[in-house]
Design a protein around this motif. Structure first.
Motif, PDB file in Angstrom:
ATOM      1  N   SER A 198      -0.643   2.076   4.504  1.00 17.28           N
ATOM      2  CA  SER A 198      -0.857   3.361   4.497  1.00 17.28           C
ATOM      3  C   SER A 198      -1.075   4.253   5.241  1.00 17.28           C
ATOM      4  O   SER A 198      -1.252   3.102   6.221  1.00 17.28           O
ATOM      5  CB  SER A 198      -2.025   3.442   3.637  1.00 17.28           C
TER       6      SER A 198
ATOM      7  N   TYR B 288       0.839  -3.124   2.698  1.00 18.84           N
ATOM      8  CA  TYR B 288       1.972  -3.112   1.192  1.00 18.84           C
ATOM      9  C   TYR B 288       2.814  -4.353   1.008  1.00 18.84           C
ATOM     10  O   TYR B 288       3.520  -3.815   2.175  1.00 18.84           O
ATOM     11  CB  TYR B 288       2.410  -1.335   0.829  1.00 18.84           C
TER      12      TYR B 288
ATOM     13  N   ALA C 230       6.031   3.657   3.253  1.00 23.89           N
ATOM     14  CA  ALA C 230       5.077   4.844   2.568  1.00 23.89           C
ATOM     15  C   ALA C 230       5.562   6.161   3.225  1.00 23.89           C
ATOM     16  O   ALA C 230       5.663   6.590   3.574  1.00 23.89           O
ATOM     17  CB  ALA C 230       3.568   4.153   2.477  1.00 23.89           C
TER      18      ALA C 230
ATOM     19  N   VAL D 189       4.346   4.386  -2.622  1.00 24.40           N
ATOM     20  CA  VAL D 189       5.601   3.236  -1.435  1.00 24.40           C
ATOM     21  C   VAL D 189       6.434   3.562  -2.530  1.00 24.40           C
ATOM     22  O   VAL D 189       6.866   3.830  -4.034  1.00 24.40           O
ATOM     23  CB  VAL D 189       4.521   1.946  -1.711  1.00 24.40           C
TER      24      VAL D 189
ATOM     25  N   ALA E 177       1.111   4.936  -4.407  1.00 24.28           N
ATOM     26  CA  ALA E 177      -0.073   4.401  -3.329  1.00 24.28           C
ATOM     27  C   ALA E 177      -1.241   3.767  -2.757  1.00 24.28           C
ATOM     28  O   ALA E 177      -2.317   3.169  -2.429  1.00 24.28           O
ATOM     29  CB  ALA E 177       0.445   4.763  -1.905  1.00 24.28           C
TER      30      ALA E 177
END
Length: 492
Positions: A178, A185, A220, A227, A242
């Motif tokens: 992020s 992620y 992202a 995302v 996200a």
């Protein structure tokens, strides 16, 4: 706070100038980051899997600066390998834009390269078949997805030594963060699940179900809201929130061999660019309503993609064309093609990578890395040319000296069925077929097929030096363990 106040004043006092020179921060950064106009200080890098090189391109004039050689072509890798890298594949870069991290799948390594000098300053060896590596937004860590195992290797951002591991489901494909650095992620290539990990304490805090197991890439949005991730096996792209609870927002059918996705923002809004290898296209979607706004023909097997520092362009590696292309994001037209090394995979655009000088140190001319032949295969018995076929199979023969690596981006077959790629004495594929490779198609009826040998000499007109009859590439289903009637043949 003082810097923010100055920027706020600038935005209110000279809006016309700002509107022309700055749109918004670009991925993987934050929306609040200033844009960086394209200049000779920028570099575009591509990880090239079969030449084991990293190409370095100056985007100001779309010129190949040279190649960083990390390993040798395939024949040199058949003996015990003590030095050099094999299957150069993944790539990320540091927040200060001074280091790129290059993953080599075959030698289980991450090579850290200085962007100013192109010199390898450290190599870290991790577990089986790592796939991608990226720095956290604060630059303190480098996360490496070890796709052949079940963890993310967390390296120290200064020493580049492994300091811990985050256990995840087997086959982590890629990770991205992020923009605020709170979450990592991690999508999966073996299990239908994206893991969301707290960067602060390396604990899993959420997950998102994938529509299929094979995710190679994700991105992202700079506003921290979404995302996007791709699913290569089923030809889909999915989007999730996200932020907690990380709800799935959209599933989009994008096409066979959906490879990579990235985000660019320009004067028209924020857009997701998706490379669709089986269609030889890049598809463009708005991030606000997920509508498709463009389909861009680009050439054989588009793979990695990354925006420029101002979002005015995206750069795409063409895996079966040995080229990098630049797309203007306002017109969604290809504006440049740059010849590079063999089978480019991941691509990164690093603004201000070379603060001084021409940045040519420690690079070499392409040499064998720039040598390849390109063929097409079309449905058998139709009489169609490669231009007439809706989604022809592209074939690249990457020169390795005496032999070639053959890579076929196969499309248009039956889902999850066994096939062979072989050689026939006849242009229509009839008669005896000598098998080069057996393969199984994915749910989208596509596959990436690789083999190696002296193939160019027999399939390319005028190349045979022995007087042997020319052979023709053919794809046929496996029937009772043998090739059946051909379904695709080499275009003439």
């Amino acid at each position: 706070m003082k810097r923010t106040s100055i920027l706020a004043i600038a935005l209110t006092t000279i809006p016309m100038v700002v509107a022309q020179s700055t749109w918004a921060g670009q991925a993987p950064g934050s929306l609040s980051d200033p844009d960086i106009p394209v200049s000779h200080h920028d570099r575009v890098y591509a990880a090239e899997q079969f030449s084991n090189t990293v190409s370095v391109t100056d985007p100001a004039d779309n010129r190949l600066v040279g190649e960083i050689r990390l390993g040798e072509p395939s024949p040199g890798n058949f003996s015990p390998l003590y030095h050099g890298q094999v299957l150069v594949h993944g790539m990320g870069y540091s927040p200060d834009h001074r280091t790129i991290a290059v993953v080599s799948i075959g030698s289980n390594s991450v090579s850290f390269i200085d962007t100013q000098t192109n010199a390898v300053k450290h190599v870290t060896y991790v577990g089986r078949s790592p796939h991608e590596a990226f720095f956290t937004p604060d630059g303190k860590e480098v996360w490496v997805t070890v796709r052949g195992e079940n963890y993310v290797a967390v390296l120290d951002g200064k020493t580049f030594e492994e300091k811990t591991r985050v256990i995840v489901p087997a086959g982590p494909g890629m990770q991205i963060f992020s923009p605020d650095g709170k979450y990592g992620y991690v999508c999966s290539s073996f299990n239908p699940e994206v893991e969301v990990i707290s960067v602060a304490d390396h604990t899993i805090v959420g997950n998102v179900k994938q529509a299929s197991p094979f995710c190679p890439d994700l991105a992202a949005t700079p506003d921290g809201k979404q995302v996007w991730f791709t699913l290569k096996d089923v030809g889909k792209t999915q989007v999730f929130d996200a932020r907690p609870p990380f709800a799935l927002l959209k599933t989009i059918d994008t096409g066979p061999i959906t490879n990579h996705v990235n985000i660019a923002r320009n004067a028209n809004g924020m857009f997701a660019y998706v490379t669709v290898g089986g269609l030889n296209q890049v598809k463009v979607f708005r991030t606000d309503d997920f509508s498709q706004v463009a389909t861009i023909p680009v050439g054989s097997l588009p793979h990695g993609i990354w925006p420029s520092g101002d979002g005015s362009r995206v750069y795409v590696g063409l895996e079966n064309a040995d080229a990098m292309i630049a797309i203007d994001t306002l017109t969604n037209k290809v504006i440049a093609t740059v010849p590079i090394g063999q089978a480019p995979q991941a691509v990164t655009y690093v603004p201000n990578a070379v603060p001084e000088g021409d940045g040519t140190q420690n690079t070499v001319p392409p040499g064998v890395a720039g040598q390849a032949d390109h063929l097409m295969m079309v449905p058998a018995g139709t009489g169609k040319s490669a231009e007439q076929a809706a989604a022809p199979t592209s074939v690249a023969l990457f020169d390795q000296g005496l032999v070639q690596v053959l890579q076929a981006a196969v499309t248009g077959l039956q889902s999850k069925q066994p096939y062979v790629l072989g050689l026939s004495n006849n242009p229509d594929g009839s008669g005896n077929v000598d098998v080069l490779a057996n393969f199984m198609t994915n749910p989208a009826g596509s596959a990436i097929v690789n083999t190696i040998g002296q193939i160019r000499q027999v399939v390319t007109p005028g190349m045979s030096t022995t007087g042997d009859t020319r052979r023709y590439l053919v794809i046929a289903p496996q029937v009772a363990g043998k090739p059946g009637a051909p379904v695709q043949v080499q275009a003439r």
